[in-house]
Scaffold this motif. Structure first.
Motif, mmCIF file in Angstrom:
data_model
loop_
_atom_site.group_PDB
_atom_site.id
_atom_site.type_symbol
_atom_site.label_atom_id
_atom_site.label_comp_id
_atom_site.label_asym_id
_atom_site.label_seq_id
_atom_site.Cartn_x
_atom_site.Cartn_y
_atom_site.Cartn_z
ATOM 1 N N PRO A 189 0.824 -1.210 0.000
ATOM 2 C CA PRO A 189 0.000 0.000 0.000
ATOM 3 C C PRO A 189 0.858 1.259 0.000
ATOM 4 O O PRO A 189 2.079 1.193 0.139
ATOM 5 C CB PRO A 189 -0.801 -0.124 1.294
ATOM 6 N N SER A 190 0.221 2.385 -0.095
ATOM 7 C CA SER A 190 0.942 3.658 -0.184
ATOM 8 C C SER A 190 0.347 4.673 0.784
ATOM 9 O O SER A 190 -0.833 4.609 1.103
ATOM 10 C CB SER A 190 0.809 4.169 -1.615
ATOM 11 N N GLY A 191 1.178 5.599 1.226
ATOM 12 C CA GLY A 191 0.668 6.728 1.993
ATOM 13 C C GLY A 191 0.569 6.470 3.476
ATOM 14 O O GLY A 191 0.129 7.343 4.227
ATOM 15 N N SER A 192 0.946 5.277 3.929
ATOM 16 C CA SER A 192 0.982 5.048 5.372
ATOM 17 C C SER A 192 2.465 5.004 5.763
ATOM 18 O O SER A 192 3.114 6.026 5.800
ATOM 19 C CB SER A 192 0.192 3.798 5.760
ATOM 20 N N TRP A 193 3.013 3.821 5.933
ATOM 21 C CA TRP A 193 4.414 3.830 6.371
ATOM 22 C C TRP A 193 5.357 3.169 5.364
ATOM 23 O O TRP A 193 6.557 3.141 5.559
ATOM 24 C CB TRP A 193 4.551 3.153 7.740
ATOM 25 N N ASN A 194 4.835 2.680 4.284
ATOM 26 C CA ASN A 194 5.707 2.068 3.288
ATOM 27 C C ASN A 194 6.449 3.129 2.474
ATOM 28 O O ASN A 194 5.870 4.122 2.042
ATOM 29 C CB ASN A 194 4.861 1.212 2.336
ATOM 30 N N LEU A 195 7.734 2.890 2.227
ATOM 31 C CA LEU A 195 8.520 3.842 1.437
ATOM 32 C C LEU A 195 8.963 3.259 0.094
ATOM 33 O O LEU A 195 9.718 3.871 -0.631
ATOM 34 C CB LEU A 195 9.758 4.290 2.231
ATOM 35 N N PHE A 196 8.540 2.028 -0.207
ATOM 36 C CA PHE A 196 8.916 1.410 -1.487
ATOM 37 C C PHE A 196 7.851 1.709 -2.546
ATOM 38 O O PHE A 196 6.801 2.285 -2.270
ATOM 39 C CB PHE A 196 9.068 -0.105 -1.318
ATOM 40 N N GLU A 197 8.139 1.237 -3.762
ATOM 41 C CA GLU A 197 7.167 1.394 -4.846
ATOM 42 C C GLU A 197 5.879 0.657 -4.453
ATOM 43 O O GLU A 197 5.909 -0.526 -4.138
ATOM 44 C CB GLU A 197 7.748 0.793 -6.137
ATOM 45 N N PRO A 198 4.742 1.332 -4.471
ATOM 46 C CA PRO A 198 3.509 0.651 -4.065
ATOM 47 C C PRO A 198 2.882 -0.168 -5.195
ATOM 48 O O PRO A 198 3.134 0.092 -6.376
ATOM 49 C CB PRO A 198 2.577 1.804 -3.693
ATOM 50 N N ALA A 199 2.042 -1.118 -4.790
ATOM 51 C CA ALA A 199 1.214 -1.831 -5.771
ATOM 52 C C ALA A 199 -0.111 -1.098 -5.924
ATOM 53 O O ALA A 199 -0.762 -1.177 -6.963
ATOM 54 C CB ALA A 199 0.960 -3.261 -5.308
ATOM 55 N N ILE A 200 -0.493 -0.411 -4.861
ATOM 56 C CA ILE A 200 -1.776 0.304 -4.893
ATOM 57 C C ILE A 200 -1.619 1.683 -4.250
ATOM 58 O O ILE A 200 -0.928 1.829 -3.233
ATOM 59 C CB ILE A 200 -2.895 -0.516 -4.193
ATOM 60 N N ARG A 201 -2.247 2.648 -4.880
ATOM 61 C CA ARG A 201 -2.275 3.997 -4.324
ATOM 62 C C ARG A 201 -3.676 4.531 -4.584
ATOM 63 O O ARG A 201 -4.186 4.405 -5.712
ATOM 64 C CB ARG A 201 -1.240 4.860 -5.052
ATOM 65 N N VAL A 202 -4.316 5.072 -3.554
ATOM 66 C CA VAL A 202 -5.697 5.540 -3.730
ATOM 67 C C VAL A 202 -5.866 6.932 -3.125
ATOM 68 O O VAL A 202 -5.079 7.357 -2.277
ATOM 69 C CB VAL A 202 -6.716 4.585 -3.051
ATOM 70 N N THR A 203 -6.916 7.593 -3.540
ATOM 71 C CA THR A 203 -7.348 8.821 -2.875
ATOM 72 C C THR A 203 -8.782 8.557 -2.403
ATOM 73 O O THR A 203 -9.658 8.248 -3.220
ATOM 74 C CB THR A 203 -7.325 10.025 -3.840
ATOM 75 N N HIS A 204 -8.960 8.628 -1.101
ATOM 76 C CA HIS A 204 -10.277 8.335 -0.542
ATOM 77 C C HIS A 204 -11.265 9.444 -0.875
ATOM 78 O O HIS A 204 -10.880 10.554 -1.267
ATOM 79 C CB HIS A 204 -10.177 8.168 0.986
ATOM 80 N N LEU B 266 -13.978 6.658 -4.686
ATOM 81 C CA LEU B 266 -12.573 6.385 -4.385
ATOM 82 C C LEU B 266 -11.812 6.538 -5.707
ATOM 83 O O LEU B 266 -12.267 6.046 -6.739
ATOM 84 C CB LEU B 266 -12.454 4.945 -3.885
ATOM 85 N N THR B 267 -10.676 7.205 -5.679
ATOM 86 C CA THR B 267 -9.883 7.288 -6.912
ATOM 87 C C THR B 267 -8.730 6.304 -6.817
ATOM 88 O O THR B 267 -7.968 6.320 -5.849
ATOM 89 C CB THR B 267 -9.346 8.720 -7.112
ATOM 90 N N LEU B 268 -8.615 5.480 -7.840
ATOM 91 C CA LEU B 268 -7.488 4.550 -7.890
ATOM 92 C C LEU B 268 -6.358 5.247 -8.648
ATOM 93 O O LEU B 268 -6.487 5.537 -9.833
ATOM 94 C CB LEU B 268 -7.873 3.269 -8.624
ATOM 95 N N ASN B 269 -5.285 5.534 -7.942
ATOM 96 C CA ASN B 269 -4.146 6.185 -8.597
ATOM 97 C C ASN B 269 -3.186 5.150 -9.161
ATOM 98 O O ASN B 269 -2.494 5.383 -10.133
ATOM 99 C CB ASN B 269 -3.394 7.084 -7.612
ATOM 100 N N LYS B 270 -3.102 4.020 -8.491
ATOM 101 C CA LYS B 270 -2.288 2.913 -8.995
ATOM 102 C C LYS B 270 -2.955 1.622 -8.550
ATOM 103 O O LYS B 270 -3.443 1.539 -7.410
ATOM 104 C CB LYS B 270 -0.869 3.009 -8.443
#
Ligand code: DGJ
Length: 755
Positions: A106-121, A187-191
């Protein structure tokens, strides 16, 4: 199975460490392992989900915070209970930088690697955390198993299901994800990747491909070092022009045909793709594959879900040969339309006439097809358009009515004339496209993908129709439906797709959320909707997938097609290399390889090269001299005798043209009682030849084989004594010299079991 329950280990099922402990330690765990296990038990209660095929395993494992990681990927362990121990052997996560082994990062929490999923709620927040909820394993049949893992964000109503479909005997995994919006707003799926994998190894070597029009499938092997290497495309209508979504990944050292650990992977999506390879801080490798998020933010309304396309892969620790045979078996049985069936040999008029033909010329060509002995005549581009006749590639595309000057009696007449001549009739279409010089463009400018504020920009003088629009989908379906309704005996379709999307804007989508950024995805979805409808109504008719060559060779499109056109480059010398590379990912029953006038090679060489795939012709038969015609007729007959091996046999690559002066490869039937063996010189250096024996493969060592050269040019004698008999053991250990050289630039040999 919810966390904390159950326990027993069966194929594809999960187990919890606590309940397994007693069972395992009592039965077989040596005491030192039991200690490690106990330590890990204290560490956390974890769910371990092994996803296995006959030879391989991918193991998912939760951590104390219920995050799902990949703890193992490779050859399956003999004792499944030991999967739970693997994660402790190498560092796979770092509380400071993220979960590099995440099964769906996932993205936007604590992961700093390339995400598999990124969303805008819906509320604008961009964070996501995914926790394991449950999983289930469903046995679809004795060979196929589907494991589904449900992940949920603890703070936002977003769910992700990960799907792993395993084909046990073929050692193939098909992986995809579904993202569900249970929030109140959009929900917007960014990735939104299909697959996220994680590999450990000493080093990783990626073989990927590059090229352009008429120059497909040039391999390049790179050691993956620190950083991210991305394979991607942004073409809109197809996956490939510069780079296909297929690759090989060798572990530790570069795999050979017979040795080494190698993964063959490919994405089933006929549009923009992105595959990232990222070395993490521990020199483990992260892989994220899916639709390219570039300019593709996708809105997901409340209650909706988005299913990503399949990432398909196989792994072998016995080299590229075995891996590709696994993929071929899978593709023939489960993916390519009629993959285990037969195919039609054909004569195509594209290179013989281009746009310049009429009824008389064509009926002459039907007779030529019959003379040659092929099953079908394929009428290519140029048969339509009246206000703007299709006499070149700058007009008429979109106006799918027969050109009355060229074809006054219509397609129906041609179908009948072909049948009278003794061949079936097939036809070319490119229904997704439009020339600005067309009645369709004049009537429906709003159906065309273009930016209203910018000048039009053309690819091959044409623009792309907006397949996100259901009316356009109806139109495209109608092109085929109309042809079939009027001509029920139409026996073959070549579906072309030459242009890419420039100026991505949809008049149809313009009032919807994220209008233009959903176009790339909705275009491909629209294409699949049309193909679904075509196949629902016309389930069997063979169709060739063409995209100005190999632009659209992917396993989602191939659900609907029986074969594909690998390249407009039919120079046989170049094709030896190209067909070789395609053969790693796609079985030869699907390769359309045609004899044409490209290149400087003799007719025998051109024909022998085309015979390693699905044989077709694109030549002026009437220009062949007597011997050439005799040879060509004989070739079609020979091909009919060996086609079962080429279409359904196991492919063994014997000598790589990039490492030798020649290419050599062999197809063996399942019983190992017959084989056909092709050798092609790729060097013309003075005195060059096979020189020594080539080691055969895939035979039964105990069987005896007679060796016979096939497809000799009239008036030539074989350099091989036809009465010799050898054991498979001899042929695989000592080998046999096919005697290919400057005078015999291509050699086809048949091996037949004798009792
Ligand atoms: C591109 C294809 O690759 C060719 O084989 C031919 O069908 C042309 N299009 C026709 O325009």
């Amino acid at each position: 199975m919810p966390s904390g329950t159950s326990s027993c280990f069966i194929f594809g099922d999960s187990f919890q460490l606590y309940p397994m402990q007693n069972r395992l330690s009592a039965r077989w765990i040596p005491s030192f392992l039991a200690t490690i296990l106990t330590t890990s038990l204290v560490y956390a209660q974890q769910t371990v989900i092994p996803i296995e095929t006959e030879q391989n395993a991918l193991v998912l494992q939760t951590d104390a915070s219920k995050r799902l990681g990949i703890s193992y990927f490779g050859t399956r362990l003999q004792q499944p209970g030991e999967y739970a121990l693997v994660g402790r052997e190498s560092r796979q996560k770092d509380e400071n930088s993220g979960i590099s082994n995440s099964a769906y990062t996932p993205s936007g929490s604590w992961n700093l690697f390339e995400p598999a999923i990124r969303v805008t709620h819906a509320d604008g927040n961009t964070s996501l955390e995914l926790q394991y909820q449950s999983h289930q394993t469903q046995k679809v049949d004795e060979n196929v198993t589907l494991t589904t893992v449900l992940l949920k964000d603890p703070a936002y109503a977003v769910e992700v299901s990960l799907y792993y479909k395993t084909y046990r005997r073929e050692n193939v995994v098909e992986q995809w994800s579904t993202i569900r919006n249970k929030e109140k707003g959009t929900l917007t799926l960014n990735k939104y990747a299909s697959a996220n994998l994680y590999f450990t190894g000493q080093s990783f070597h990626l073989t990927h491909y590059h090229g352009g029009w008429a120059h497909e499938m040039n391999p390049e092997t790179t050691e993956l070092k620190a950083g991210i290497l991305t394979l991607d495309s942004k073409l809109g209508t197809r996956a490939n022009l510069f780079q296909p979504p297929s690759f090989m990944l060798s572990f530790d050292e570069i795999a050979t045909e017979e040795t080494g650990k190698v993964l063959l992977g490919t994405l089933g999506w006929s549009g923009n793709f992105r595959i990232d390879f990222e070395n993490d801080t521990y020199n483990n490798l992260r892989l994220i594959a899916g639709i390219n998020p570039h300019a593709s933010e996708y809105p997901l309304a409340s209650g909706q879900e988005f299913q990503t396309p399949s990432f398909i892969y196989t792994f072998s620790d016995h080299g590229k040969g075995e891996a590709s045979r696994n993929l071929h078996r899978w593709a023939r049985k489960y993916r390519i339309l009629d993959g285990e069936g037969s195919r039609l040999t054909l004569l195509n008029n594209w290179e013989a006439t281009y746009f310049d033909f009429d009824e008389q010329k064509l009926t002459g060509l039907f007779a030529d097809g019959k003379k040659l002995g092929v099953d079908l005549f394929l009428l290519d581009d140029g048969w339509f358009g009246n206000k703007y006749p299709r006499n070149g590639d700058n007009a008429g595309l979109g106006d799918w009515k027969e050109n009355v000057k060229k074809l006054p009696h219509g397609i129906g007449y041609l179908v009948k004339e072909a049948q009278k001549a003794g061949v079936k009739f097939g036809i070319w279409i490119e229904p997704e496209m439009v020339n600005p010089k067309s009645e369709l463009y004049e009537k429906h400018p709003d159906w065309v993908i273009k930016q209203p504020e910018r000048p039009e920009h053309y690819f091959r003088n044409q623009l792309v129709l907006d397949l996100s629009n259901p009316k356009v989908q109806d139109f495209v379906f109608g092109v085929l439906d109309d042809l079939f309704t009027k001509n029920p005996d139409l026996a073959f379709i070549k579906w072309d797709c030459n242009a890419v999307i420039y100026n991505a804007h949809s008049e149809y989508l313009k009032n919807s959320k994220q209008a233009d950024s959903r176009l790339y995805v909705d275009y491909v979805k629209g294409l699949y909707k049309v193909l679904e409808r075509v196949r629902a109504k016309y389930p069997k008719v063979p169709m060739m997938l063409c995209s100005g060559g190999g632009g659209r060779v992917d396993y989602e499109a191939l659900k609907y097609f029986t074969e594909f056109w690998p390249s407009d480059n039919t120079d046989p010398l170049e094709r030896v290399f190209m067909q070789w590379e395609y053969s790693y990912f796609f079985p030869t029953i699907a390769h359309c390889d045609h004899v044409t006038d490209w290149g400087k090679q003799p007719l025998k060489f051109r024909t022998d090269v085309a015979m390693m795939g699905k044989l077709g012709y694109d030549i002026v038969v009437s220009k062949l001299d007597e011997k050439e015609l005799e040879f060509s007729k004989q070739s079609v007959e020979t091909y009919k005798k060996i086609s079962d091996l080429v279409w359904h046999g196991d492919l063994y690559r014997l000598a790589n043209p990039r490492e030798n002066d020649y290419a050599s490869l062999q197809f063996v039937n399942e019983k190992k009682s017959r084989s056909v063996w092709f050798t092609y010189m790729v060097s013309s250096r003075y005195g060059v030849g096979t020189g020594r024996s080539v080691l055969l493969k895939g035979l039964d060592p105990a069987k005896k084989y007679a060796i016979k050269e096939l497809n000799l040019y009239p008036g030539t004698k074989s350099a091989i004594t036809s009465d010799a008999v050898y054991t498979g053991d001899y042929l695989m250990r000592v080998g046999f010299n096919p005697v290919a050289n400057g005078n015999r630039t291509s050699v086809i040999i048949e091996l037949t079991e004798v009792n």
